[in-house]
Design a protein around this motif. Sequence first.
Motif, PDB file in Angstrom:
ATOM      1  N   ASN A 175       0.788  -0.987   0.082  1.00 33.56           N
ATOM      2  CA  ASN A 175      -0.026  -0.069   0.085  1.00 33.56           C
ATOM      3  C   ASN A 175       1.018   1.142  -0.122  1.00 33.56           C
ATOM      4  O   ASN A 175       2.122   1.242   0.245  1.00 33.56           O
ATOM      5  CB  ASN A 175      -0.920   0.218   1.086  1.00 33.56           C
ATOM      6  CG  ASN A 175      -0.171   0.136   2.613  1.00 33.56           C
ATOM      7  OD1 ASN A 175       0.663   0.915   2.783  1.00 33.56           O
ATOM      8  ND2 ASN A 175      -0.798  -0.709   3.454  1.00 33.56           N
ATOM      9  N   LYS A 176       0.217   2.259  -0.260  1.00 32.87           N
ATOM     10  CA  LYS A 176       1.135   3.678  -0.227  1.00 32.87           C
ATOM     11  C   LYS A 176       0.583   4.472   0.945  1.00 32.87           C
ATOM     12  O   LYS A 176      -0.122   5.634   0.666  1.00 32.87           O
ATOM     13  CB  LYS A 176       0.955   4.319  -1.632  1.00 32.87           C
ATOM     14  CG  LYS A 176       1.404   3.689  -2.846  1.00 32.87           C
ATOM     15  CD  LYS A 176       2.788   3.760  -2.736  1.00 32.87           C
ATOM     16  CE  LYS A 176       3.418   2.969  -4.103  1.00 32.87           C
ATOM     17  NZ  LYS A 176       4.910   2.846  -4.238  1.00 32.87           N
ATOM     18  N   LYS A 177       0.714   4.072   2.009  1.00 32.53           N
ATOM     19  CA  LYS A 177       0.165   4.751   3.268  1.00 32.53           C
ATOM     20  C   LYS A 177       1.171   5.227   4.133  1.00 32.53           C
ATOM     21  O   LYS A 177       0.989   5.583   5.281  1.00 32.53           O
ATOM     22  CB  LYS A 177      -0.891   3.551   4.074  1.00 32.53           C
ATOM     23  CG  LYS A 177      -2.126   3.338   3.216  1.00 32.53           C
ATOM     24  CD  LYS A 177      -3.106   2.382   4.146  1.00 32.53           C
ATOM     25  CE  LYS A 177      -4.344   2.229   3.129  1.00 32.53           C
ATOM     26  NZ  LYS A 177      -5.507   1.430   3.797  1.00 32.53           N
ATOM     27  N   GLY A 178       2.384   5.374   3.829  1.00 30.19           N
ATOM     28  CA  GLY A 178       3.572   6.142   4.545  1.00 30.19           C
ATOM     29  C   GLY A 178       4.152   5.327   5.423  1.00 30.19           C
ATOM     30  O   GLY A 178       4.725   5.844   6.281  1.00 30.19           O
ATOM     31  N   TYR A 179       3.817   3.892   5.627  1.00 35.88           N
ATOM     32  CA  TYR A 179       4.768   2.996   6.445  1.00 35.88           C
ATOM     33  C   TYR A 179       5.287   1.850   5.647  1.00 35.88           C
ATOM     34  O   TYR A 179       4.629   1.439   4.786  1.00 35.88           O
ATOM     35  CB  TYR A 179       3.854   2.625   7.597  1.00 35.88           C
ATOM     36  CG  TYR A 179       2.735   1.588   7.377  1.00 35.88           C
ATOM     37  CD1 TYR A 179       2.888   0.288   7.226  1.00 35.88           C
ATOM     38  CD2 TYR A 179       1.554   2.161   7.325  1.00 35.88           C
ATOM     39  CE1 TYR A 179       1.760  -0.634   7.039  1.00 35.88           C
ATOM     40  CE2 TYR A 179       0.352   1.413   6.962  1.00 35.88           C
ATOM     41  CZ  TYR A 179       0.606   0.061   6.921  1.00 35.88           C
ATOM     42  OH  TYR A 179      -0.311  -0.864   6.703  1.00 35.88           O
ATOM     43  N   TYR A 180       6.609   1.695   5.844  1.00 32.64           N
ATOM     44  CA  TYR A 180       7.341   0.671   4.967  1.00 32.64           C
ATOM     45  C   TYR A 180       8.593   0.511   5.681  1.00 32.64           C
ATOM     46  O   TYR A 180       9.094   1.237   6.651  1.00 32.64           O
ATOM     47  CB  TYR A 180       7.661   1.442   3.719  1.00 32.64           C
ATOM     48  CG  TYR A 180       8.164   2.753   3.616  1.00 32.64           C
ATOM     49  CD1 TYR A 180       9.652   2.939   3.681  1.00 32.64           C
ATOM     50  CD2 TYR A 180       7.543   3.884   3.852  1.00 32.64           C
ATOM     51  CE1 TYR A 180      10.313   4.052   3.296  1.00 32.64           C
ATOM     52  CE2 TYR A 180       8.131   5.118   3.810  1.00 32.64           C
ATOM     53  CZ  TYR A 180       9.433   5.171   3.787  1.00 32.64           C
ATOM     54  OH  TYR A 180      10.167   6.445   3.711  1.00 32.64           O
ATOM     55  N   SER A 181       9.409  -0.573   5.105  1.00 28.62           N
ATOM     56  CA  SER A 181      10.608  -0.626   5.560  1.00 28.62           C
ATOM     57  C   SER A 181      11.754  -0.984   4.246  1.00 28.62           C
ATOM     58  O   SER A 181      11.164  -1.196   3.370  1.00 28.62           O
ATOM     59  CB  SER A 181      10.449  -1.976   6.589  1.00 28.62           C
ATOM     60  OG  SER A 181      10.375  -3.297   5.629  1.00 28.62           O
ATOM     61  N   PHE A 182      13.062  -1.007   4.550  1.00 29.41           N
ATOM     62  CA  PHE A 182      13.838  -1.184   3.773  1.00 29.41           C
ATOM     63  C   PHE A 182      15.167  -1.393   4.488  1.00 29.41           C
ATOM     64  O   PHE A 182      15.636  -1.097   5.382  1.00 29.41           O
ATOM     65  CB  PHE A 182      13.993  -0.137   2.612  1.00 29.41           C
ATOM     66  CG  PHE A 182      14.610   1.328   3.346  1.00 29.41           C
ATOM     67  CD1 PHE A 182      15.597   1.573   3.532  1.00 29.41           C
ATOM     68  CD2 PHE A 182      13.481   2.005   4.081  1.00 29.41           C
ATOM     69  CE1 PHE A 182      15.999   2.760   4.127  1.00 29.41           C
ATOM     70  CE2 PHE A 182      13.888   3.106   4.749  1.00 29.41           C
ATOM     71  CZ  PHE A 182      14.971   3.689   4.484  1.00 29.41           C
ATOM     72  N   ASN A 183      16.072  -2.213   3.605  1.00 33.38           N
ATOM     73  CA  ASN A 183      17.553  -2.316   3.892  1.00 33.38           C
ATOM     74  C   ASN A 183      18.371  -1.540   3.323  1.00 33.38           C
ATOM     75  O   ASN A 183      18.242  -1.400   2.120  1.00 33.38           O
ATOM     76  CB  ASN A 183      17.893  -3.701   3.806  1.00 33.38           C
ATOM     77  CG  ASN A 183      16.779  -4.701   4.656  1.00 33.38           C
ATOM     78  OD1 ASN A 183      16.530  -4.400   5.615  1.00 33.38           O
ATOM     79  ND2 ASN A 183      16.913  -6.102   3.941  1.00 33.38           N
ATOM     80  N   GLN A 184      19.369  -1.156   3.982  1.00 27.65           N
ATOM     81  CA  GLN A 184      20.903  -0.381   3.551  1.00 27.65           C
ATOM     82  C   GLN A 184      21.822  -1.030   4.071  1.00 27.65           C
ATOM     83  O   GLN A 184      22.022  -0.833   5.121  1.00 27.65           O
ATOM     84  CB  GLN A 184      20.827   1.038   3.709  1.00 27.65           C
ATOM     85  CG  GLN A 184      19.258   1.890   3.433  1.00 27.65           C
ATOM     86  CD  GLN A 184      19.373   2.132   1.765  1.00 27.65           C
ATOM     87  OE1 GLN A 184      20.073   3.120   1.519  1.00 27.65           O
ATOM     88  NE2 GLN A 184      19.126   1.333   0.993  1.00 27.65           N
ATOM     89  N   GLY A 185      22.689  -1.823   3.112  1.00 28.90           N
ATOM     90  CA  GLY A 185      23.610  -2.670   3.918  1.00 28.90           C
ATOM     91  C   GLY A 185      23.231  -3.535   5.064  1.00 28.90           C
ATOM     92  O   GLY A 185      22.458  -4.379   4.745  1.00 28.90           O
ATOM     93  N   ASP A 186      23.925  -3.634   6.223  1.00 30.80           N
ATOM     94  CA  ASP A 186      23.530  -4.338   7.527  1.00 30.80           C
ATOM     95  C   ASP A 186      22.539  -3.556   8.282  1.00 30.80           C
ATOM     96  O   ASP A 186      22.556  -3.826   9.383  1.00 30.80           O
ATOM     97  CB  ASP A 186      24.779  -4.849   8.001  1.00 30.80           C
ATOM     98  CG  ASP A 186      24.548  -6.231   8.509  1.00 30.80           C
ATOM     99  OD1 ASP A 186      23.407  -6.903   8.432  1.00 30.80           O
ATOM    100  OD2 ASP A 186      25.328  -6.742   9.610  1.00 30.80           O
ATOM    101  N   ILE A 187      21.831  -2.588   7.569  1.00 27.09           N
ATOM    102  CA  ILE A 187      20.827  -1.794   8.734  1.00 27.09           C
ATOM    103  C   ILE A 187      19.426  -2.126   7.973  1.00 27.09           C
ATOM    104  O   ILE A 187      19.285  -1.937   6.982  1.00 27.09           O
ATOM    105  CB  ILE A 187      21.265  -0.268   8.459  1.00 27.09           C
ATOM    106  CG1 ILE A 187      22.727   0.023   8.564  1.00 27.09           C
ATOM    107  CG2 ILE A 187      20.556   0.371   9.556  1.00 27.09           C
ATOM    108  CD1 ILE A 187      23.099   1.249   8.012  1.00 27.09           C
TER     109      ILE A 187
END
Length: 976
Positions: A572-584
């Motif tokens: 959905n496009k409701k302003g909550y999400y997650s993502f990875n950047q390297g080991d973060i």
Amino acid sequence: MLPYKSVWKYAPESNTAPAASWKTAAFSDAGWESGQGAFGFGTHTYNTQLERGPGNSTPNYPAFYFRKTLSIADAGAYSGYRLRAFLDDGIVIYVNGVEVARKNMNPNPSDPYTRTAGDSLTIDTLLSASLFQSGSNLIAVEVHQVGETSSDLLFDLQLEGVTSGGALLPYKSVWKYAPESNTAPAASWKTAAFSDAGWESGQGAFGFGSHTYNTQLERGPGNSTPNYPAFYFRKTLSIADAGAYSGYRLRAFLDDGIVIYVNGVEVARKNMNPNPSDPYTRTAGDSLTIDTLLSASLFQSGSNLIAVEVHQVGETSSDLLFDLQLEGSTSVVSLFRYPYLQIAAHNRMEVWWNTTIPSTATVRYSTNSDLSSGFTEIYVSKVDTLHRVILKNLNPDTKYYYSVGYNSGNAFQQLQYNPAATFFRTLPDPTDTTHTMRFWLLGDSGASRPDNPRPYKVRDAYLAYLNSRNNPQVDGILFLGDNSNTVYEGYQPALDKTLFKFYGRPEDKQLLSYMPSWTVMGNHDYNHHGPYVHSDGLTYTIRKAYHNQTAASYTAFAFPDSAQIGGVPTYNKKGYYSFNQGDIHFVVLNPYLIEDLNKNDIWLQPSFSGTHEIFSKHSIAQDNTYDTPIDSLPQVKWLKEDLSANTKKWTIVTFHLPPFTTIGHFEHEHDIERVRERLLPILEKPEYRIDALLVSHSHAYLRAGMIRKTGTQPRKTDFVQSGNLGRYPASPPHIKTNAETAYTYLMLGSSGRGWYVSESQQDAGFNDADAGKVKHPSTSELPLDNLTGDNSTAFYHVTGGSIELLFRENRLDVKYIKELDASPNYFVADSFVVMKDVNKTTTLNTNAGAPITLRASWVGNYQWTSSASPNQPYLATSRTLTVSPTVTATYYVRDGFGHLQDTFQVNVLNQTVQSLKSGSWHDSTTWSCNCIPNQNQEVQINSSHTVTISTGDATLKKLIMSGGTLQFQNGHKIVY
């Protein structure tokens, strides 16, 4: 033609309307005043402040009157005019004495007040060219107040000339078409040399079946199945002066597949079979459309040929459709928002930008800065003003240069290429967890007043800081919410006046073109909503539309909702999400969001200027009455699933509302209470391994270097427990493990707002002496870190700043970098270090003489010794030490500051212990291992050494006599 911020004449503020002729050219405005837009008073941003009422007090004047004389050299050069305006509360607009627009006006002509609030309304309308004349034109505007006590007013207007050439070939035109047949025409049918004298003529649209058309085609022999596979169309179009147009917009609708040619050149293709030997598409294309911008170079003055082939899905398809329109345009495509990077990863990047008029989108990119000699081109045929191009299959940790434009191939038109700005570096491969990663945090980064210098100073302070460190790579910017906090908040112009103004303009700093960014939704990022029909049947204006996704940020930024770069998808496009950047692993939440629109669970309360605040049981933050549990909310269910699936070393959670705050906002406010009492306990579960919480909202900087919580016990901070601020190496770093609930708390809301000079010259800032708005961090429900060691508060809010997060394996360096007017133009006002899983004791086994490498558990300084005492010669000062012990030994590595130590017990298997001198068997100094031999060790007594067993039996695995002497006393013996 007439931009925002233009100078207008305006009537002296009064309760009396001007003469009825005020909106005509015959009226003399010589006695009127002059001022620059925007005009207003109250909380809005404006250049000219109006007097609200007599003595600048209430009751307000009901209306304000404006005039602008505009000269147009050739009114016939424009096909229409686009009028845009911002206002609060009601407006009527006239052009040359004719009313052309009206919004939020009172239907009762005897009442000059609107009586309905119109907070930050907009007008965007197209006006007929017939309204304007060559020479002088008058635009007249009246802006009305909602009532006698309204707190604000706003007006500004812009007029643009539209130069579209219109439809050169409109829908429903007459075309030549080949007689229906199973046989394709000659290959030259798409060229001007072909003779279509034997073809039939008909008016578009063409088709058969359930579609609407003007010319019915025969589907197959005898108008039956099997269908003919394709149908062929030609149109000769005469263009008097092809050079008069900067481009051509081609639009078509079709069923099922299509190929379009201009003067023998293919320009568009949709839903066609990749197998050239099969003329059917084999894929249904029900009521498809094409909308693409064509290069002017495809057309010539005089005769031009447009040729089209339309294909059927299969032999028994029930319908077919085709029609086409071509428009010429003299408008020039230019950049409105310059390129900005979204959803960055090790193998992908998204490039977004906006154009002034609709166009296609093209990105050319290469690892070579000379894009003219070799590049990869990605072309998007969709015609729009917001452009999104995804670059895939990129190499990790690689610098790419890119350009943006429209059209493709030889027709490509470049809009921008600047190797100093339009470039990016991909992230390292996810398996490379040793790569340093740097993120820049900006909270409440906009400005609601044009005279607020803080956003510029904060930005330039960080750039100066980077320059002092040889400009290292910034892997991402995190905007922590309230990114559009101006009079137009929640709308696209607000983002242009705040975020893009300060971070995305080539005449200033075009940072977003090479620094990827991520955004958090703040309360001021939402727009108003009205009319809203509530469960009581009445209509209201909602001040902040937390219940829908119409705010500008929802379309201006990318949300990785399908887990494009890690995390659990939200879809959905409701302003909550997650993502990875390297080991973060980053988790972005939206506590304001109302996810269930059941009006029986929604209630309203009066807010500002006749608007209402919306509340619901289905929101984390917006429940001020029932304090409903949040575990059943879709956002919270997703959060738990996402955190449970996370395997990264670092977990960073961010949202706008601060659970702990003492400046500007306070902990008793309902939305802050909800976040603290309902959301925080979920995040504090030890199995979720949260390492840092990043928030904004309050226009200050507050922090707790480390918050710890055990079970049901109260939260505690390292500072309260031991006075430790984590300012390593001067003091110990904050140390934690994944087995405990321990996290860093950072509140940053001073990157743009919070500026204060006086009560009349401030941008949501505070007088430091105002105890009602400024309290010491120690007064927080959870006492926050006292960074100055006294009871003063100016440090936390009087000057603005931003935060840098620097991740190096299991070390996190945090720096708060403030603005500074003097050289070097930045000041590292606060810094601390967090380390995970350090001060370790490790036991290793090895064979005698075999090399083994020991590695310190932290990133920093190292002093290796083989003694428990640090005051020994160092074996090494690097992070690793390689040893080849022949006997069991202990090694130590320390940081040199007295804060960190790892211990390595290296057990040597099958080792031989040798005598070093004559002495007692039970004296450790007798032996090479500096230990008393045991049953796992071989013992060698060397020549001239006499070893005495006198105080107990000796245990060993094997005895080797190499010229030495072994003596037994007091009846003791050797035990094997």
